[in-house]
Enzyme design. Structure first.
Site, mmCIF file in Angstrom:
data_model
loop_
_atom_site.group_PDB
_atom_site.id
_atom_site.type_symbol
_atom_site.label_atom_id
_atom_site.label_comp_id
_atom_site.label_asym_id
_atom_site.label_seq_id
_atom_site.Cartn_x
_atom_site.Cartn_y
_atom_site.Cartn_z
ATOM 1 N N LYS A 202 43.794 35.101 32.639
ATOM 2 C CA LYS A 202 44.257 33.927 31.897
ATOM 3 C C LYS A 202 43.860 34.019 30.426
ATOM 4 O O LYS A 202 44.677 33.815 29.531
ATOM 5 C CB LYS A 202 43.696 32.663 32.531
ATOM 6 C CG LYS A 202 44.218 31.368 31.931
ATOM 7 C CD LYS A 202 43.754 30.164 32.732
ATOM 8 C CE LYS A 202 44.331 28.877 32.188
ATOM 9 N NZ LYS A 202 43.922 27.711 32.999
ATOM 10 N N GLU A 208 34.970 41.508 34.251
ATOM 11 C CA GLU A 208 35.302 42.429 35.333
ATOM 12 C C GLU A 208 36.722 42.972 35.183
ATOM 13 O O GLU A 208 36.979 44.167 35.363
ATOM 14 C CB GLU A 208 35.165 41.733 36.693
ATOM 15 C CG GLU A 208 33.769 41.230 37.011
ATOM 16 C CD GLU A 208 33.550 39.797 36.597
ATOM 17 O OE1 GLU A 208 32.676 39.139 37.182
ATOM 18 O OE2 GLU A 208 34.252 39.317 35.668
ATOM 19 N N GLY A 260 43.538 28.629 37.406
ATOM 20 C CA GLY A 260 43.510 29.971 37.976
ATOM 21 C C GLY A 260 43.764 30.007 39.465
ATOM 22 O O GLY A 260 44.589 30.785 39.960
ATOM 23 N N ARG A 261 43.068 29.171 40.211
ATOM 24 C CA ARG A 261 43.213 29.207 41.675
ATOM 25 C C ARG A 261 44.481 28.509 42.153
ATOM 26 O O ARG A 261 44.754 28.461 43.345
ATOM 27 C CB ARG A 261 41.974 28.608 42.328
ATOM 28 C CG ARG A 261 41.636 27.201 41.886
ATOM 29 C CD ARG A 261 40.203 26.825 42.290
ATOM 30 N NE ARG A 261 39.784 25.547 41.746
ATOM 31 C CZ ARG A 261 39.305 25.368 40.517
ATOM 32 N NH1 ARG A 261 39.217 26.388 39.696
ATOM 33 N NH2 ARG A 261 38.922 24.174 40.101
ATOM 34 N N GLU A 346 35.537 26.113 44.932
ATOM 35 C CA GLU A 346 35.501 26.105 43.476
ATOM 36 C C GLU A 346 36.051 24.799 42.934
ATOM 37 O O GLU A 346 35.598 24.304 41.901
ATOM 38 C CB GLU A 346 36.283 27.293 42.913
ATOM 39 C CG GLU A 346 36.087 27.482 41.402
ATOM 40 C CD GLU A 346 36.606 28.818 40.903
ATOM 41 O OE1 GLU A 346 35.851 29.808 40.987
ATOM 42 O OE2 GLU A 346 37.760 28.856 40.438
ATOM 43 N N HIS A 377 35.007 36.773 68.908
ATOM 44 C CA HIS A 377 33.991 37.742 69.315
ATOM 45 C C HIS A 377 32.884 37.846 68.276
ATOM 46 O O HIS A 377 32.129 38.824 68.269
ATOM 47 C CB HIS A 377 34.642 39.105 69.555
ATOM 48 C CG HIS A 377 35.600 39.095 70.702
ATOM 49 N ND1 HIS A 377 35.222 39.391 71.994
ATOM 50 C CD2 HIS A 377 36.919 38.783 70.761
ATOM 51 C CE1 HIS A 377 36.273 39.287 72.800
ATOM 52 N NE2 HIS A 377 37.314 38.924 72.077
ATOM 53 N N LYS A 503 28.352 34.015 34.230
ATOM 54 C CA LYS A 503 29.014 34.932 33.296
ATOM 55 C C LYS A 503 28.209 35.073 32.017
ATOM 56 O O LYS A 503 28.006 36.178 31.494
ATOM 57 C CB LYS A 503 30.419 34.417 32.963
ATOM 58 C CG LYS A 503 31.429 34.483 34.089
ATOM 59 C CD LYS A 503 32.771 33.978 33.581
ATOM 60 C CE LYS A 503 33.839 34.034 34.648
ATOM 61 N NZ LYS A 503 35.144 33.543 34.137
#
Length: 535
Positions: A202, A208, A260-261, A346, A377, A503
Protein backbone atom coordinates in the site's frame (compact mmCIF):
# COMPACT_ATOMS: atom_id res chain seq x y z
CA UNK A 1 -33.79 0.91 24.82
CA UNK A 2 -30.52 2.56 25.83
CA UNK A 3 -27.20 0.89 25.18
CA UNK A 4 -26.58 0.42 28.93
CA UNK A 5 -30.01 -1.17 29.38
CA UNK A 6 -29.38 -3.44 26.40
CA UNK A 7 -26.09 -4.66 27.90
CA UNK A 8 -27.80 -5.32 31.25
CA UNK A 9 -30.50 -7.43 29.58
CA UNK A 10 -27.79 -9.15 27.53
CA UNK A 11 -25.87 -10.08 30.70
CA UNK A 12 -28.98 -11.36 32.48
CA UNK A 13 -30.13 -13.53 29.59
CA UNK A 14 -26.60 -14.82 29.04
CA UNK A 15 -26.43 -15.95 32.66
CA UNK A 16 -29.76 -17.76 32.24
CA UNK A 17 -28.60 -19.36 28.98
CA UNK A 18 -25.44 -20.57 30.68
CA UNK A 19 -27.61 -22.75 32.94
CA UNK A 20 -29.59 -24.23 30.04
CA UNK A 21 -28.37 -26.99 27.71
CA UNK A 22 -28.48 -26.22 24.01
CA UNK A 23 -30.06 -29.52 23.06
CA UNK A 24 -32.99 -28.90 25.43
CA UNK A 25 -33.79 -25.62 23.69
CA UNK A 26 -35.02 -27.42 20.58
CA UNK A 27 -37.81 -29.03 22.58
CA UNK A 28 -38.59 -25.78 24.39
CA UNK A 29 -38.75 -23.70 21.20
CA UNK A 30 -40.32 -25.36 18.17
CA UNK A 31 -39.34 -22.49 15.86
CA UNK A 32 -35.70 -22.39 16.94
CA UNK A 33 -34.14 -23.76 13.74
CA UNK A 34 -36.13 -21.47 11.45
CA UNK A 35 -35.52 -18.43 13.65
CA UNK A 36 -31.80 -19.01 13.98
CA UNK A 37 -30.97 -19.88 10.38
CA UNK A 38 -30.69 -17.66 7.34
CA UNK A 39 -29.86 -17.85 3.63
CA UNK A 40 -27.86 -15.14 1.90
CA UNK A 41 -26.09 -14.92 -1.48
CA UNK A 42 -25.88 -18.70 -1.88
CA UNK A 43 -24.83 -19.39 1.72
CA UNK A 44 -26.90 -21.09 4.41
CA UNK A 45 -26.13 -20.35 8.06
CA UNK A 46 -27.41 -22.50 10.94
CA UNK A 47 -26.87 -20.84 14.32
CA UNK A 48 -29.39 -22.98 16.20
CA UNK A 49 -26.60 -24.92 17.95
CA UNK A 50 -25.38 -21.73 19.63
CA UNK A 51 -25.83 -21.39 23.40
CA UNK A 52 -28.43 -18.66 23.35
CA UNK A 53 -32.00 -19.19 24.47
CA UNK A 54 -34.79 -17.49 22.56
CA UNK A 55 -34.78 -14.69 25.13
CA UNK A 56 -31.01 -14.27 24.85
CA UNK A 57 -31.28 -14.27 21.05
CA UNK A 58 -33.75 -11.39 21.24
CA UNK A 59 -31.53 -9.59 23.75
CA UNK A 60 -28.63 -9.81 21.31
CA UNK A 61 -30.77 -8.25 18.58
CA UNK A 62 -31.80 -5.47 20.98
CA UNK A 63 -28.12 -4.87 21.73
CA UNK A 64 -27.41 -4.52 18.00
CA UNK A 65 -30.22 -1.99 17.67
CA UNK A 66 -29.13 -0.04 20.75
CA UNK A 67 -25.55 0.01 19.37
CA UNK A 68 -26.90 1.58 16.16
CA UNK A 69 -25.63 -1.15 13.85
CA UNK A 70 -27.98 0.08 11.16
CA UNK A 71 -26.76 3.67 11.45
CA UNK A 72 -23.10 2.71 11.45
CA UNK A 73 -23.72 0.42 8.48
CA UNK A 74 -25.23 3.36 6.60
CA UNK A 75 -22.19 5.49 7.47
CA UNK A 76 -19.84 2.80 6.14
CA UNK A 77 -21.62 2.55 2.79
CA UNK A 78 -21.98 6.35 2.57
CA UNK A 79 -18.20 6.74 2.69
CA UNK A 80 -18.08 8.61 5.98
CA UNK A 81 -14.90 8.64 8.07
CA UNK A 82 -15.66 5.44 9.99
CA UNK A 83 -11.90 4.98 10.50
CA UNK A 84 -11.87 7.93 12.87
CA UNK A 85 -8.27 7.68 14.12
CA UNK A 86 -6.97 8.14 10.57
CA UNK A 87 -9.87 10.21 9.24
CA UNK A 88 -10.61 7.79 6.41
CA UNK A 89 -13.60 6.25 4.75
CA UNK A 90 -13.64 2.46 4.48
CA UNK A 91 -15.11 1.54 1.14
CA UNK A 92 -14.17 -2.00 0.18
CA UNK A 93 -17.81 -2.53 -0.95
CA UNK A 94 -17.15 0.04 -3.69
CA UNK A 95 -14.46 -2.24 -5.13
CA UNK A 96 -16.93 -5.02 -5.96
CA UNK A 97 -19.95 -2.87 -6.85
CA UNK A 98 -21.35 -3.14 -10.39
CA UNK A 99 -19.93 -0.82 -13.02
CA UNK A 100 -21.62 2.58 -12.83
CA UNK A 101 -22.15 2.61 -9.07
CA UNK A 102 -22.02 5.90 -7.17
CA UNK A 103 -19.85 5.46 -4.09
CA UNK A 104 -18.21 8.45 -2.44
CA UNK A 105 -15.33 8.65 0.04
CA UNK A 106 -15.67 11.67 2.33
CA UNK A 107 -17.83 13.27 -0.36
CA UNK A 108 -15.43 12.53 -3.24
CA UNK A 109 -16.86 10.32 -6.02
CA UNK A 110 -14.75 7.18 -6.37
CA UNK A 111 -16.74 4.68 -8.43
CA UNK A 112 -15.54 5.99 -11.79
CA UNK A 113 -11.95 5.52 -10.64
CA UNK A 114 -12.75 2.01 -9.42
CA UNK A 115 -14.29 1.17 -12.79
CA UNK A 116 -11.26 2.53 -14.62
CA UNK A 117 -8.74 0.54 -12.58
CA UNK A 118 -10.87 -2.57 -12.93
CA UNK A 119 -10.95 -2.14 -16.72
CA UNK A 120 -7.18 -1.64 -16.72
CA UNK A 121 -6.73 -4.82 -14.67
CA UNK A 122 -8.96 -6.78 -17.03
CA UNK A 123 -7.12 -5.57 -20.12
CA UNK A 124 -3.72 -6.40 -18.63
CA UNK A 125 -4.83 -9.80 -17.29
CA UNK A 126 -6.25 -10.80 -20.65
CA UNK A 127 -3.16 -9.53 -22.47
CA UNK A 128 -0.86 -11.61 -20.26
CA UNK A 129 -3.01 -14.73 -20.65
CA UNK A 130 -3.19 -14.33 -24.44
CA UNK A 131 0.54 -13.63 -24.79
CA UNK A 132 -0.01 -10.12 -26.13
CA UNK A 133 1.81 -8.87 -23.06
CA UNK A 134 5.08 -10.81 -22.98
CA UNK A 135 8.46 -10.70 -21.29
CA UNK A 136 11.71 -9.02 -22.28
CA UNK A 137 12.68 -11.77 -24.73
CA UNK A 138 9.21 -12.12 -26.23
CA UNK A 139 8.29 -15.29 -24.35
CA UNK A 140 4.87 -15.67 -22.76
CA UNK A 141 4.62 -15.49 -19.00
CA UNK A 142 4.18 -18.92 -17.42
CA UNK A 143 4.56 -17.97 -13.75
CA UNK A 144 3.79 -15.08 -11.40
CA UNK A 145 5.57 -14.38 -8.12
CA UNK A 146 3.32 -12.31 -5.87
CA UNK A 147 5.34 -10.35 -3.27
CA UNK A 148 3.47 -8.84 -0.32
CA UNK A 149 2.67 -9.38 3.34
CA UNK A 150 -0.37 -9.20 5.61
CA UNK A 151 -3.38 -7.87 3.74
CA UNK A 152 -1.30 -7.72 0.57
CA UNK A 153 -0.73 -11.47 0.79
CA UNK A 154 -3.34 -13.41 2.75
CA UNK A 155 -6.39 -12.42 0.71
CA UNK A 156 -4.91 -13.30 -2.69
CA UNK A 157 -3.56 -16.56 -1.22
CA UNK A 158 -7.06 -17.52 -0.07
CA UNK A 159 -8.45 -16.77 -3.53
CA UNK A 160 -5.77 -18.74 -5.35
CA UNK A 161 -5.93 -21.79 -3.09
CA UNK A 162 -9.72 -21.84 -3.23
CA UNK A 163 -10.21 -21.37 -6.97
CA UNK A 164 -7.03 -22.54 -8.71
CA UNK A 165 -7.38 -25.26 -11.35
CA UNK A 166 -5.53 -28.50 -10.72
CA UNK A 167 -3.21 -27.81 -13.64
CA UNK A 168 -3.04 -24.02 -14.02
CA UNK A 169 -1.84 -22.46 -17.27
CA UNK A 170 -0.02 -19.85 -15.22
CA UNK A 171 1.69 -20.89 -11.99
CA UNK A 172 1.16 -18.42 -9.14
CA UNK A 173 3.51 -18.39 -6.14
CA UNK A 174 3.56 -16.16 -3.08
CA UNK A 175 6.37 -14.66 -1.01
CA UNK A 176 5.68 -12.90 2.29
CA UNK A 177 8.30 -13.92 4.83
CA UNK A 178 11.52 -11.91 4.94
CA UNK A 179 13.36 -15.17 5.54
CA UNK A 180 15.32 -15.74 2.27
CA UNK A 181 14.12 -19.34 2.27
CA UNK A 182 10.63 -18.16 1.32
CA UNK A 183 11.87 -16.40 -1.81
CA UNK A 184 14.21 -19.27 -2.65
CA UNK A 185 11.34 -21.74 -2.58
CA UNK A 186 9.16 -19.49 -4.73
CA UNK A 187 11.81 -19.01 -7.40
CA UNK A 188 12.98 -22.61 -7.57
CA UNK A 189 12.24 -24.13 -10.96
CA UNK A 190 11.14 -20.84 -12.56
CA UNK A 191 12.61 -19.25 -15.66
CA UNK A 192 13.21 -15.48 -15.37
CA UNK A 193 12.28 -15.07 -19.04
CA UNK A 194 8.76 -16.34 -18.36
CA UNK A 195 8.23 -15.02 -14.83
CA UNK A 196 6.25 -11.92 -13.88
CA UNK A 197 6.83 -10.38 -10.42
CA UNK A 198 3.94 -8.46 -8.86
CA UNK A 199 4.94 -6.39 -5.82
CA UNK A 200 2.01 -5.36 -3.61
CA UNK A 201 2.46 -2.72 -0.93
CA UNK A 202 0.00 0.00 0.00
CA UNK A 203 2.73 2.48 0.99
CA UNK A 204 5.64 0.85 -0.82
CA UNK A 205 7.63 1.22 2.39
CA UNK A 206 6.94 -2.14 4.07
CA UNK A 207 10.31 -3.53 5.15
CA UNK A 208 9.64 -7.20 4.42
CA UNK A 209 8.04 -6.55 1.05
CA UNK A 210 10.78 -4.23 -0.15
CA UNK A 211 13.51 -6.66 0.91
CA UNK A 212 11.82 -9.47 -1.01
CA UNK A 213 11.18 -7.19 -3.98
CA UNK A 214 14.90 -6.34 -4.12
CA UNK A 215 15.73 -10.06 -4.12
CA UNK A 216 13.26 -10.75 -6.93
CA UNK A 217 14.53 -7.80 -8.95
CA UNK A 218 18.13 -9.00 -8.59
CA UNK A 219 17.10 -12.49 -9.72
CA UNK A 220 15.45 -11.05 -12.83
CA UNK A 221 18.29 -8.61 -13.55
CA UNK A 222 20.85 -11.41 -13.53
CA UNK A 223 19.15 -13.12 -16.46
CA UNK A 224 17.33 -10.45 -18.48
CA UNK A 225 18.41 -7.52 -20.65
CA UNK A 226 18.34 -4.31 -18.63
CA UNK A 227 16.03 -2.52 -21.05
CA UNK A 228 13.39 -5.23 -20.72
CA UNK A 229 13.44 -5.70 -16.96
CA UNK A 230 10.45 -3.47 -16.32
CA UNK A 231 8.20 -5.76 -18.36
CA UNK A 232 8.65 -8.33 -15.60
CA UNK A 233 8.19 -6.05 -12.61
CA UNK A 234 4.71 -4.73 -11.72
CA UNK A 235 3.67 -2.63 -8.73
CA UNK A 236 0.32 -2.52 -6.95
CA UNK A 237 0.22 0.37 -4.52
CA UNK A 238 -1.37 3.56 -3.24
CA UNK A 239 2.02 5.23 -3.82
CA UNK A 240 2.70 4.78 -7.56
CA UNK A 241 5.58 7.28 -7.57
CA UNK A 242 7.51 5.17 -5.07
CA UNK A 243 6.81 2.01 -7.06
CA UNK A 244 8.08 3.60 -10.27
CA UNK A 245 11.21 4.85 -8.50
CA UNK A 246 11.79 1.33 -7.22
CA UNK A 247 11.82 -0.04 -10.75
CA UNK A 248 8.26 -1.15 -11.45
CA UNK A 249 7.55 -0.76 -15.14
CA UNK A 250 3.83 -0.48 -14.57
CA UNK A 251 1.66 0.21 -11.53
CA UNK A 252 -1.94 -0.44 -10.61
CA UNK A 253 -3.39 1.86 -7.99
CA UNK A 254 -5.69 1.64 -5.02
CA UNK A 255 -6.57 4.38 -2.57
CA UNK A 256 -6.11 4.93 1.17
CA UNK A 257 -9.81 4.24 1.78
CA UNK A 258 -9.02 0.59 1.06
CA UNK A 259 -7.82 -1.09 4.24
CA UNK A 260 -5.08 -3.67 3.73
CA UNK A 261 -7.00 -6.64 5.09
CA UNK A 262 -10.07 -5.57 3.09
CA UNK A 263 -8.17 -4.98 -0.17
CA UNK A 264 -8.35 -8.31 -2.00
CA UNK A 265 -11.16 -6.92 -4.18
CA UNK A 266 -8.78 -4.35 -5.66
CA UNK A 267 -5.65 -4.50 -7.81
CA UNK A 268 -4.07 -6.24 -4.80
CA UNK A 269 -5.41 -9.43 -6.39
CA UNK A 270 -4.11 -8.63 -9.87
CA UNK A 271 -1.97 -11.77 -9.81
CA UNK A 272 -5.10 -13.87 -9.16
CA UNK A 273 -7.03 -12.09 -11.92
CA UNK A 274 -4.24 -13.01 -14.34
CA UNK A 275 -3.66 -16.59 -13.19
CA UNK A 276 -7.35 -17.50 -12.76
CA UNK A 277 -8.79 -15.50 -15.63
CA UNK A 278 -10.94 -12.39 -15.50
CA UNK A 279 -14.27 -14.23 -15.50
CA UNK A 280 -13.30 -16.01 -12.29
CA UNK A 281 -12.21 -12.80 -10.59
CA UNK A 282 -15.36 -11.04 -11.74
CA UNK A 283 -17.45 -13.87 -10.28
CA UNK A 284 -15.70 -13.33 -6.95
CA UNK A 285 -16.63 -9.63 -7.03
CA UNK A 286 -20.23 -10.45 -7.95
CA UNK A 287 -20.60 -12.86 -5.04
CA UNK A 288 -19.33 -10.25 -2.59
CA UNK A 289 -21.63 -7.61 -4.06
CA UNK A 290 -24.60 -9.94 -3.56
CA UNK A 291 -23.68 -10.33 0.11
CA UNK A 292 -23.33 -6.53 0.36
CA UNK A 293 -26.89 -6.18 -0.93
CA UNK A 294 -28.09 -8.67 1.68
CA UNK A 295 -26.23 -6.92 4.50
CA UNK A 296 -27.70 -3.54 3.59
CA UNK A 297 -31.28 -4.68 3.03
CA UNK A 298 -32.05 -7.65 5.32
CA UNK A 299 -33.65 -6.98 8.72
CA UNK A 300 -31.31 -7.57 11.63
CA UNK A 301 -33.09 -10.73 12.73
CA UNK A 302 -32.47 -12.30 9.31
CA UNK A 303 -29.17 -10.65 8.49
CA UNK A 304 -26.36 -13.18 8.11
CA UNK A 305 -23.38 -10.98 9.12
CA UNK A 306 -25.32 -9.54 12.04
CA UNK A 307 -26.35 -12.94 13.42
CA UNK A 308 -22.85 -14.35 13.00
CA UNK A 309 -21.43 -11.34 14.84
CA UNK A 310 -23.99 -11.57 17.63
CA UNK A 311 -23.15 -15.23 18.20
CA UNK A 312 -19.51 -14.28 18.72
CA UNK A 313 -20.34 -11.34 21.03
CA UNK A 314 -22.63 -13.64 23.03
CA UNK A 315 -19.91 -16.25 23.46
CA UNK A 316 -17.12 -13.80 24.23
CA UNK A 317 -18.92 -11.28 26.46
CA UNK A 318 -21.93 -13.25 27.63
CA UNK A 319 -20.30 -16.58 28.43
CA UNK A 320 -16.58 -15.67 28.75
CA UNK A 321 -15.33 -17.82 25.88
CA UNK A 322 -12.21 -16.04 24.60
CA UNK A 323 -11.38 -18.31 21.64
CA UNK A 324 -13.14 -19.61 18.53
CA UNK A 325 -12.11 -22.27 16.04
CA UNK A 326 -12.96 -22.23 12.33
CA UNK A 327 -12.89 -25.56 10.52
CA UNK A 328 -13.47 -25.42 6.76
CA UNK A 329 -14.53 -28.82 5.46
CA UNK A 330 -12.90 -28.23 2.08
CA UNK A 331 -9.20 -28.56 1.36
CA UNK A 332 -9.40 -25.58 -0.99
CA UNK A 333 -10.33 -23.35 1.98
CA UNK A 334 -7.32 -24.37 4.04
CA UNK A 335 -6.07 -20.76 4.22
CA UNK A 336 -9.38 -19.41 5.51
CA UNK A 337 -8.49 -19.66 9.24
CA UNK A 338 -5.25 -17.73 8.67
CA UNK A 339 -7.09 -15.10 6.67
CA UNK A 340 -9.68 -14.73 9.42
CA UNK A 341 -6.98 -14.41 12.05
CA UNK A 342 -5.81 -11.22 10.38
CA UNK A 343 -9.23 -9.94 9.38
CA UNK A 344 -10.75 -10.31 12.85
CA UNK A 345 -7.85 -10.06 15.27
CA UNK A 346 -6.16 -7.11 13.54
CA UNK A 347 -9.50 -5.36 13.17
CA UNK A 348 -10.98 -5.93 16.62
CA UNK A 349 -8.03 -6.69 18.89
CA UNK A 350 -8.38 -3.26 20.51
CA UNK A 351 -8.07 -1.96 24.09
CA UNK A 352 -9.93 1.34 23.80
CA UNK A 353 -13.34 2.52 22.63
CA UNK A 354 -13.75 4.87 19.71
CA UNK A 355 -13.54 7.83 22.11
CA UNK A 356 -10.21 6.58 23.51
CA UNK A 357 -11.49 5.31 26.85
CA UNK A 358 -10.44 1.78 27.94
CA UNK A 359 -12.78 -1.07 27.06
CA UNK A 360 -14.48 -2.70 30.02
CA UNK A 361 -15.47 -5.90 28.22
CA UNK A 362 -13.69 -8.46 26.09
CA UNK A 363 -13.34 -7.74 22.39
CA UNK A 364 -12.03 -10.08 19.69
CA UNK A 365 -11.37 -13.68 20.70
CA UNK A 366 -8.38 -15.71 19.58
CA UNK A 367 -9.22 -17.23 16.18
CA UNK A 368 -7.58 -20.45 15.05
CA UNK A 369 -8.36 -23.45 12.92
CA UNK A 370 -7.43 -26.12 10.42
CA UNK A 371 -9.34 -27.81 7.63
CA UNK A 372 -11.57 -30.71 8.57
CA UNK A 373 -10.86 -33.53 8.93
CA UNK A 374 -7.24 -32.65 9.78
CA UNK A 375 -8.24 -30.68 12.86
CA UNK A 376 -10.23 -33.62 14.19
CA UNK A 377 -6.95 -35.46 14.64
CA UNK A 378 -5.30 -32.50 16.37
CA UNK A 379 -7.01 -29.88 18.54
CA UNK A 380 -10.57 -31.26 18.42
CA UNK A 381 -9.70 -33.37 21.46
CA UNK A 382 -9.46 -30.17 23.45
CA UNK A 383 -12.70 -28.64 22.17
CA UNK A 384 -14.58 -31.86 22.98
CA UNK A 385 -13.18 -32.67 26.43
CA UNK A 386 -11.05 -29.75 27.59
CA UNK A 387 -12.26 -27.60 30.49
CA UNK A 388 -12.56 -24.49 28.29
CA UNK A 389 -15.55 -24.17 25.97
CA UNK A 390 -14.36 -23.17 22.49
CA UNK A 391 -17.17 -22.32 20.03
CA UNK A 392 -16.68 -23.90 16.63
CA UNK A 393 -17.56 -22.73 13.14
CA UNK A 394 -17.91 -25.35 10.42
CA UNK A 395 -17.70 -24.13 6.81
CA UNK A 396 -19.17 -26.95 4.75
CA UNK A 397 -18.99 -27.39 0.98
CA UNK A 398 -21.48 -30.01 -0.22
CA UNK A 399 -19.42 -30.95 -3.27
CA UNK A 400 -15.72 -30.08 -3.18
CA UNK A 401 -14.64 -32.04 -6.25
CA UNK A 402 -16.49 -33.48 -9.21
CA UNK A 403 -15.19 -37.03 -8.87
CA UNK A 404 -15.06 -37.35 -5.09
CA UNK A 405 -17.70 -39.04 -2.92
CA UNK A 406 -18.59 -36.05 -0.76
CA UNK A 407 -20.62 -37.47 2.10
CA UNK A 408 -17.63 -38.80 4.10
CA UNK A 409 -16.31 -35.24 4.34
CA UNK A 410 -19.44 -33.29 5.23
CA UNK A 411 -20.77 -36.14 7.37
CA UNK A 412 -17.76 -35.54 9.61
CA UNK A 413 -18.70 -31.88 9.97
CA UNK A 414 -22.26 -32.77 10.94
CA UNK A 415 -21.03 -35.39 13.40
CA UNK A 416 -18.65 -32.94 15.07
CA UNK A 417 -21.39 -30.36 15.58
CA UNK A 418 -23.75 -32.99 16.95
CA UNK A 419 -21.12 -34.43 19.28
CA UNK A 420 -20.16 -31.01 20.61
CA UNK A 421 -23.78 -30.26 21.44
CA UNK A 422 -25.08 -33.63 22.63
CA UNK A 423 -21.97 -35.13 24.26
CA UNK A 424 -22.03 -38.48 26.07
CA UNK A 425 -22.96 -39.04 29.69
CA UNK A 426 -20.90 -41.11 32.12
CA UNK A 427 -23.75 -43.61 32.32
CA UNK A 428 -23.85 -43.97 28.56
CA UNK A 429 -20.07 -44.35 28.44
CA UNK A 430 -20.24 -47.14 31.03
CA UNK A 431 -23.05 -48.91 29.18
CA UNK A 432 -21.04 -48.69 25.98
CA UNK A 433 -18.05 -50.28 27.71
CA UNK A 434 -20.17 -53.14 29.02
CA UNK A 435 -21.62 -53.68 25.53
CA UNK A 436 -18.03 -53.98 24.25
CA UNK A 437 -17.37 -56.81 26.71
CA UNK A 438 -15.54 -54.90 29.45
CA UNK A 439 -15.94 -56.01 33.03
CA UNK A 440 -18.10 -53.97 35.39
CA UNK A 441 -14.99 -52.66 37.14
CA UNK A 442 -13.18 -51.74 33.91
CA UNK A 443 -16.27 -50.15 32.33
CA UNK A 444 -16.74 -48.05 35.46
CA UNK A 445 -13.07 -47.04 35.56
CA UNK A 446 -13.04 -45.89 31.93
CA UNK A 447 -16.46 -44.26 31.92
CA UNK A 448 -15.26 -40.86 33.14
CA UNK A 449 -12.50 -40.81 30.53
CA UNK A 450 -15.07 -41.49 27.84
CA UNK A 451 -17.53 -38.86 29.05
CA UNK A 452 -18.26 -35.83 26.88
CA UNK A 453 -20.02 -32.99 28.70
CA UNK A 454 -21.49 -31.67 25.45
CA UNK A 455 -23.40 -28.38 25.46
CA UNK A 456 -20.68 -26.83 23.32
CA UNK A 457 -21.83 -24.41 20.61
CA UNK A 458 -21.18 -24.43 16.90
CA UNK A 459 -22.32 -22.69 13.74
CA UNK A 460 -22.58 -24.27 10.30
CA UNK A 461 -22.06 -22.25 7.11
CA UNK A 462 -23.04 -24.31 4.07
CA UNK A 463 -22.57 -23.82 0.34
CA UNK A 464 -23.30 -26.17 -2.55
CA UNK A 465 -19.96 -25.69 -4.35
CA UNK A 466 -16.95 -23.49 -3.88
CA UNK A 467 -17.61 -21.24 -6.86
CA UNK A 468 -16.06 -17.79 -7.28
CA UNK A 469 -19.42 -16.29 -6.32
CA UNK A 470 -19.69 -18.43 -3.17
CA UNK A 471 -16.15 -17.54 -2.11
CA UNK A 472 -16.81 -13.84 -2.64
CA UNK A 473 -19.97 -14.04 -0.56
CA UNK A 474 -18.19 -15.98 2.21
CA UNK A 475 -15.36 -13.46 2.54
CA UNK A 476 -17.75 -10.50 2.46
CA UNK A 477 -19.84 -12.23 5.13
CA UNK A 478 -16.85 -12.32 7.45
CA UNK A 479 -15.88 -8.74 6.62
CA UNK A 480 -19.29 -7.42 7.59
CA UNK A 481 -19.44 -9.69 10.64
CA UNK A 482 -16.18 -8.14 11.83
CA UNK A 483 -17.57 -4.65 11.29
CA UNK A 484 -20.77 -5.39 13.24
CA UNK A 485 -18.75 -6.72 16.18
CA UNK A 486 -16.69 -3.53 16.21
CA UNK A 487 -19.87 -1.45 16.30
CA UNK A 488 -21.26 -3.43 19.23
CA UNK A 489 -17.95 -3.24 21.12
CA UNK A 490 -17.70 0.47 20.19
CA UNK A 491 -14.17 0.15 18.81
CA UNK A 492 -12.48 1.20 15.56
CA UNK A 493 -12.16 -1.92 13.42
CA UNK A 494 -10.13 -0.18 10.72
CA UNK A 495 -6.84 0.93 12.23
CA UNK A 496 -3.96 -1.30 13.34
CA UNK A 497 -1.64 0.65 15.59
CA UNK A 498 -0.58 -2.57 17.29
CA UNK A 499 1.26 -3.53 14.10
CA UNK A 500 3.25 -0.33 14.00
CA UNK A 501 5.25 -0.43 17.25
CA UNK A 502 7.03 -3.66 16.34
CA UNK A 503 7.96 -2.22 12.93
CA UNK A 504 9.49 0.89 14.52
CA UNK A 505 11.46 -1.12 17.08
CA UNK A 506 12.65 -3.59 14.43
CA UNK A 507 14.19 -0.70 12.47
CA UNK A 508 15.90 0.58 15.63
CA UNK A 509 17.31 -2.86 16.42
CA UNK A 510 18.53 -3.27 12.85
CA UNK A 511 20.24 0.10 13.15
CA UNK A 512 22.01 -1.12 16.31
CA UNK A 513 23.12 -4.26 14.48
CA UNK A 514 24.62 -2.18 11.67
CA UNK A 515 26.30 0.03 14.29
CA UNK A 516 28.05 -2.98 15.78
CA UNK A 517 26.01 -3.83 18.85
CA UNK A 518 23.22 -2.97 21.28
CA UNK A 519 22.67 0.65 22.24
CA UNK A 520 22.63 1.75 25.87
CA UNK A 521 18.87 2.25 25.96
CA UNK A 522 18.05 -1.40 25.14
CA UNK A 523 16.72 -3.57 27.96
CA UNK A 524 19.18 -6.22 29.23
CA UNK A 525 17.31 -9.18 27.75
CA UNK A 526 17.01 -7.72 24.24
CA UNK A 527 20.63 -6.54 24.35
CA UNK A 528 21.86 -10.01 25.37
CA UNK A 529 19.82 -11.68 22.65
CA UNK A 530 21.19 -9.27 20.04
CA UNK A 531 24.74 -9.93 21.16
CA UNK A 532 24.23 -13.69 20.99
CA UNK A 533 22.66 -13.58 17.54
CA UNK A 534 25.34 -11.26 16.16
CA UNK A 535 27.98 -13.78 17.19
Amino acid sequence: MTRDDAWKTFDRTAADAGRTRIVDQFAADAGRLERMSVEAAGLYLDLSKQSWTREAFEACLDLARASDVEGRRAALFAGEAVNLTEGRAVLHPALRAPVGADYQALGEPVSAEVDAVRAEMQAYAEAVRSGAEAGATGKRFKAIVHVGIGGSDLGPRVIWDALRPLDPAIDLRFVANIDPRDMAEALTGLDPETTLVVVVSKTFTTQETLANAEAAKAWLAAALPADGLTKHFIGVTAAPGKAAAFGCGRTFAFRDWVGGRYSLWSAVSLSCAIALGWEVFEGLLNGAAALDDHFVSAPLEKNAPVLLALAQVFNVDGLNRPARTVAPYAHALRRLPSFLQQLEMESNGKRVHRDGTPVTRQTCPVVFGEPGTNGQHAFFQQIHQGPQVVPAEFVIVARTHEDAPESPLWSNALAQGQALMVGKSTEAAKAEGLAQGLSEEEATRLSTHRTFTGDRPSTAIVMERLTPQALGALIALYEHKTFVEGVIWDINSFDQWGVELGKVLAKAILSDVHAGGPSADLDPSTAALMTRLMQ
